[in-house]
Design a protein around this motif. Structure first.
Motif: not given
Length: 144
Positions: A112-116, A139-144
Motif C-alpha cells: 500500500g501507500r501512506t504518508d508519514l 514522507f511518502r511510503v510505498t510498501v510493495r
C-alpha cells in the motif's frame, strides 16, 4: 553397526548435517544484525520498501534544546505502516554543545501507500506544527 542398531555412518552424517544447519542459522542471524534495517535520512522523502521490512528515518536531534520528534496527524495508515520504536545516537565525538541523530523505526505491514509526517516540537499537542521553532518533515511510503 552400533549398539542402537543405527549404522555409525548415518549417525555421523546426521550430526554433521545438524552442525552445518546450526552454523548457517547463526551466520544469517549475525549478518542480519550487522546490516540492520535500512536507514533513510530527512532528504529521502520517497521511501519504497517490501512488506515485512523494518526501516528507520534518521533526523538531526538535540535533546538538550527541549524539542522532540513525534509522528504527527494525520498518522500513517496502520494497515500499511506501524511505528516500531527508535533511539538516539549522540554525535561522536560530541562537538561543542549537544547533538546527534534520532532514529525512528517503522515496520512495513502490507502492500500500500501512506504518508508519514514527523514534527519536531516542544509541547507537541494539537497544532504542534505551528509552534514557534517547530519543524516538520513529510514522507511518502510505498510498501510493495
Amino acid at each position: 553397526m552400533g549398539s542402537s542398531g543405527i549404522p555409525r555412518i548415518n549417525t555421523r552424517l546426521l550430526v554433521i548435517a545438524v552442525a552445518v544447519a546450526a552454523l548457517l542459522i547463526a551466520a544469517h542471524s549475525v549478518i542480519s544484525q550487522l546490516s540492520g534495517p535500512k536507514v533513510y535520512d530527512a532528504e529521502h522523502t520517497e521511501i519504497s520498501v517490501d512488506a515485512g521490512d523494518r526501516f528507520a528515518v534518521r533526523v538531526a536531534d538535540d535533546p538538550a534544546d527541549g524539542y522532540r520528534w513525534i509522528i504527527a496527524e494525520p498518522r500513517p495508515d496502520p494497515a500499511v505502516l506501524t511505528a516500531a520504536g527508535g533511539h538516539y545516537d549522540p554525535d561522536e565525538p560530541p562537538p561543542s554543545g549537544a547533538g546527534g541523530s534520532r532514529h525512528l523505526d517503522f515496520e512495513a505491514v502490507r502492500a500500500g501507500r501512506t504518508d508519514l509526517r514527523l514534527v519536531r516540537c516542544r509541547r507537541c499537542g494539537t497544532g504542534a506544527a505551528e509552534e514557534p521553532g517547530a519543524r516538520s518533515l513529510n514522507f511518502r511510503v510505498t510498501v510493495r
